[in-house]
Design a protein around this motif. Structure first.
Motif, PDB file in Angstrom:
ATOM      1  N   UNK A   1     -16.510  24.702   7.988  1.00 51.92           N
ATOM      2  CA  UNK A   1     -15.843  23.847   7.462  1.00 51.92           C
ATOM      3  C   UNK A   1     -16.508  22.503   8.548  1.00 51.92           C
ATOM      4  N   UNK A   2     -16.938  22.242   8.527  1.00 52.84           N
ATOM      5  CA  UNK A   2     -17.296  20.395   9.453  1.00 52.84           C
ATOM      6  C   UNK A   2     -16.816  19.146   8.658  1.00 52.84           C
ATOM      7  N   UNK A   3     -16.714  19.120   7.576  1.00 52.70           N
ATOM      8  CA  UNK A   3     -16.592  18.113   6.845  1.00 52.70           C
ATOM      9  C   UNK A   3     -17.962  17.202   6.438  1.00 52.70           C
ATOM     10  N   UNK A   4     -18.726  17.925   6.509  1.00 48.80           N
ATOM     11  CA  UNK A   4     -20.093  17.183   6.826  1.00 48.80           C
ATOM     12  C   UNK A   4     -21.023  17.976   5.642  1.00 48.80           C
ATOM     13  N   UNK A   5     -22.270  17.418   4.960  1.00 50.61           N
ATOM     14  CA  UNK A   5     -22.965  18.151   4.460  1.00 50.61           C
ATOM     15  C   UNK A   5     -23.726  17.106   4.738  1.00 50.61           C
ATOM     16  N   UNK A   6     -24.929  16.678   3.866  1.00 42.63           N
ATOM     17  CA  UNK A   6     -25.585  15.579   4.301  1.00 42.63           C
ATOM     18  C   UNK A   6     -24.716  14.568   3.741  1.00 42.63           C
TER      19      UNK A   6
ATOM     20  N   UNK B   1     -25.070  11.501  20.046  1.00 44.40           N
ATOM     21  CA  UNK B   1     -25.407  10.667  19.573  1.00 44.40           C
ATOM     22  C   UNK B   1     -25.385  11.257  17.664  1.00 44.40           C
ATOM     23  N   UNK B   2     -25.148  12.940  17.873  1.00 45.29           N
ATOM     24  CA  UNK B   2     -25.391  13.657  16.102  1.00 45.29           C
ATOM     25  C   UNK B   2     -23.920  13.203  15.924  1.00 45.29           C
ATOM     26  N   UNK B   3     -22.508  13.732  17.299  1.00 44.37           N
ATOM     27  CA  UNK B   3     -21.217  13.811  16.709  1.00 44.37           C
ATOM     28  C   UNK B   3     -20.839  12.446  15.757  1.00 44.37           C
ATOM     29  N   UNK B   4     -21.744  10.970  16.258  1.00 40.24           N
ATOM     30  CA  UNK B   4     -21.266   9.614  15.464  1.00 40.24           C
ATOM     31  C   UNK B   4     -21.985   9.727  14.159  1.00 40.24           C
ATOM     32  N   UNK B   5     -23.033  10.263  14.244  1.00 37.62           N
ATOM     33  CA  UNK B   5     -23.648   9.855  13.292  1.00 37.62           C
ATOM     34  C   UNK B   5     -24.273  11.425  12.452  1.00 37.62           C
ATOM     35  N   UNK B   6     -23.374  12.290  11.783  1.00 35.96           N
ATOM     36  CA  UNK B   6     -24.140  13.363  10.989  1.00 35.96           C
ATOM     37  C   UNK B   6     -24.942  13.140  10.154  1.00 35.96           C
TER      38      UNK B   6
ATOM     39  N   UNK C   1     -13.272  25.954  11.655  1.00 36.58           N
ATOM     40  CA  UNK C   1     -13.625  24.012  12.026  1.00 36.58           C
ATOM     41  C   UNK C   1     -14.564  24.586  13.216  1.00 36.58           C
ATOM     42  N   UNK C   2     -14.966  23.494  12.419  1.00 36.60           N
ATOM     43  CA  UNK C   2     -16.270  23.069  13.390  1.00 36.60           C
ATOM     44  C   UNK C   2     -16.764  21.463  13.005  1.00 36.60           C
ATOM     45  N   UNK C   3     -17.583  21.455  13.926  1.00 36.32           N
ATOM     46  CA  UNK C   3     -18.115  19.549  13.884  1.00 36.32           C
ATOM     47  C   UNK C   3     -19.140  19.719  13.896  1.00 36.32           C
ATOM     48  N   UNK C   4     -20.030  18.851  13.115  1.00 39.80           N
ATOM     49  CA  UNK C   4     -21.588  18.201  12.950  1.00 39.80           C
ATOM     50  C   UNK C   4     -21.721  18.086  14.049  1.00 39.80           C
TER      51      UNK C   4
ATOM     52  N   UNK D   1     -11.139  27.610  15.188  1.00 38.61           N
ATOM     53  CA  UNK D   1     -11.932  26.446  16.275  1.00 38.61           C
ATOM     54  C   UNK D   1     -13.041  26.991  16.305  1.00 38.61           C
ATOM     55  N   UNK D   2     -13.941  26.655  15.206  1.00 38.18           N
ATOM     56  CA  UNK D   2     -15.073  27.667  15.971  1.00 38.18           C
ATOM     57  C   UNK D   2     -16.263  27.375  16.802  1.00 38.18           C
ATOM     58  N   UNK D   3     -15.579  26.438  17.914  1.00 37.55           N
ATOM     59  CA  UNK D   3     -16.175  26.015  19.060  1.00 37.55           C
ATOM     60  C   UNK D   3     -15.684  27.099  20.283  1.00 37.55           C
ATOM     61  N   UNK D   4     -14.653  27.792  19.915  1.00 34.48           N
ATOM     62  CA  UNK D   4     -14.550  28.067  20.682  1.00 34.48           C
ATOM     63  C   UNK D   4     -14.485  30.136  20.639  1.00 34.48           C
TER      64      UNK D   4
END
Length: 524
Positions: A67-72, A179-184, A170-173, A143-146
């Motif tokens: 779940x990163x609230x972002x696909x395309x 740069x990718x965090x700002x514009x996945x 929960x992850x972050x794309x 937390x998917x990054x832990x």
């Protein structure tokens, strides 16, 4: 999209059945990973519904919901809202963090027990009710990054007998790369880019893309026709409908990754007098074939299918190639299929579709840019089922007829004209025609080409069973197939790997040299 749970469940059940037959066979866990955009699609629920009753083996299925609230594009709909509520349960997350700090001070066996207790909480406060009701043991959100925590949880879930399991992560794309965090969305697929700055290499400015030409004309038409509505399945930018959405938000609908629903939703609109445009990539429309047939074609409803990425698509490879839409739509009664040879034709065909109310109509166009033609302010509707002669140089009527006719459907017309120049250099200037319509095609044009030329070549950016097949059937029914050497050029009967579009078409045998070779071979 949405297929991983079904495949994983099948694997888990198969492992169990094999283990029962062979004591030496080690039964294994199966992990299916699915994104928050994909889990909104119907097939995911069909699989989860079945997993609860699939019997032994299903309990070894672990589904990781990434779940990163972002696909395309950002996920939409009730499922996205539901996951957001789970994520935002800070009360529970706070308890977890506090408990985590506490158990680290305890002896290792106690810490392991405490971690298991944490997992047993599994949403009592967050309320993973939907997944629980579907028969899944819900754990999360975590937390998917832990990674240490995630590995520990996965080890514990591996050893539990409470499956099937849904682990909500929960992850972050683009996590860790600013740069990718700002514009996945811009890093879903990338060109060459500067690793330090994130700046992607841009090619020189060129002609507008086919997608943008379609978007411009549809948005312009909607200004004077409030019956026009636009539907996409989680691809607003990919289909060019993001511009339409900004101009007419009340008439734009992103249904998420749910092509089947998109088509029947459009059918419902059409029954009430609206003019819906259902914009879906060719390869994705395959998911909704049953709905196209039963809910649109059978009822003769005027749904407009804007089929983007038709033909070969270069770096996206075989999974995204739009190879089959002419064949699978062409066999449906009452379906009208258009294919523009350039961006000007696309402008006219979009205008044609906007005004066409006689039944379903499909407009297929390729990935990439046009030829750089001057475009008028608006498109002009075309006569349904009429093609056009582009060059009339070779061929003669009567028993001494000779020469070559090339009948192109879609953007291969430019290659046909190159082939015509090459044949002219051999002293064999051909006739070149643009079919415009795959169905209904211009039977008068086809019959004249067959009567007045020794060789008739059709060419299309589609599989066998498409336009060439329709033309061949007509020639056979009229008896003209006995009087002309008919050569249909299509995509080969295999999948074509990633490459540039030009290289792919060369490999497929749909470039100018291949057309010339076909013509010379047919002439003997």
């Amino acid at each position: 999209s949405s297929t991983s749970i079904s495949a994983g469940l099948g694997m888990a059940v198969a492992h169990h059945l094999r283990a029962e037959e062979d004591p030496s066979y080690r039964e294994r866990n199966v992990i299916a990973v699915i994104g928050d955009g994909s889990i909104s699609a119907g097939m995911a629920y069909e699989a989860m519904n079945n997993a609860a009753v699939a019997g032994p083996g299903a309990e070894r299925l672990i589904v990781i919901l990434n779940d990163n609230e972002m696909s395309i594009a950002p996920p939409v709909g009730a499922m996205s809202n539901y996951l957001s509520r789970l994520m935002s349960s800070r009360k529970f997350m706070g308890l977890r963090e506090l408990a985590g700090k506490f158990v680290k001070k305890l002896p290792a066996p106690v810490e392991r027990t405490a971690r298991k207790a944490d997992e047993y909480a599994r949403g009592m406060i967050t309320g993973g009710t939907l997944f629980e009701e579907l028969g899944f043991y819900y754990v999360g959100p975590v937390d998917g990054h832990d990674l240490p925590q995630l590995v520990s949880i996965l080890r514990n879930l591996r050893d539990t007998d409470n499956g099937p399991i849904m682990l909500h992560v929960i992850t972050e794309k683009g996590h860790g790369y600013q740069p990718a965090e700002k514009a996945g969305d811009k890093y879903h697929a990338v060109a060459k880019f500067n690793v330090v700055t994130g700046e992607q290499k841009k090619g020189p400015a060129g002609p507008p893309s086919y997608t943008s030409v379609f978007s411009r004309e549809l948005t312009r038409r909607a200004a004077t026709d409030n019956r026009i509505a636009a539907i996409t399945a989680a691809m607003p930018s990919g289909t060019g409908l993001d511009a339409f959405a900004k101009a007419y938000p009340d008439r734009f609908f992103d249904v998420g990754i749910a092509e089947q629903h998109a088509v029947t939703f459009a059918a419902g609109m059409a029954t009430e007098g609206l003019r819906p445009f259902c914009a879906i990539y060719s390869t994705f429309l395959q998911r909704a074939y049953d709905q196209v047939m039963h809910d649109v074609v059978l009822q003769k409803l005027p749904v407009r299918f804007a089929i983007d990425r038709a033909g070969l698509v270069g770096a996206d490879g075989a999974t995204h190639a739009g190879s089959f839409d002419i064949a699978y739509l062409g066999c449906l009664p009452g379906m009208t299929i258009m294919a523009p040879s350039d961006e000007l034709e696309l402008l006219h065909m979009t205008a044609t579709a906007a005004l066409f109310d006689e039944g379903p109509i499909a407009l297929r166009y390729p990935r990439g840019s046009g030829l750089g033609l001057d475009l008028p302010a608006e498109g002009t509707p075309l006569e349904i089922g009429k093609g056009r002669i582009i060059r009339e140089m070779g061929g003669q009527s009567g028993p001494e007829k000779g020469g070559v006719a090339i009948l192109s459907l879609g953007p291969r017309l430019a290659e046909c004209l190159k082939a015509a120049d090459m044949l002219a250099a051999h002293g064999l200037p051909p006739t070149v025609a643009d079919a415009r319509f795959a169905k209904p095609f211009d039977t008068e044009l086809v019959e004249n080409l067959a009567r007045n030329h020794a060789v008739l070549i059709t060419i299309e950016e589609g599989s066998e069973g498409g336009f060439g097949s329709l033309v061949g059937h007509h020639l056979a029914r009229t008896g003209l197939l006995d009087n002309v050497r008919f050569r249909p050029l299509t995509l080969p009967d295999r999948f074509i790997d990633h490459n540039t579009q030009a290289a792919q078409y060369a490999e497929a045998g749909l470039s100018a040299p291949h057309i010339v070779g076909t013509a010379l071979s047919a002439l003997g």
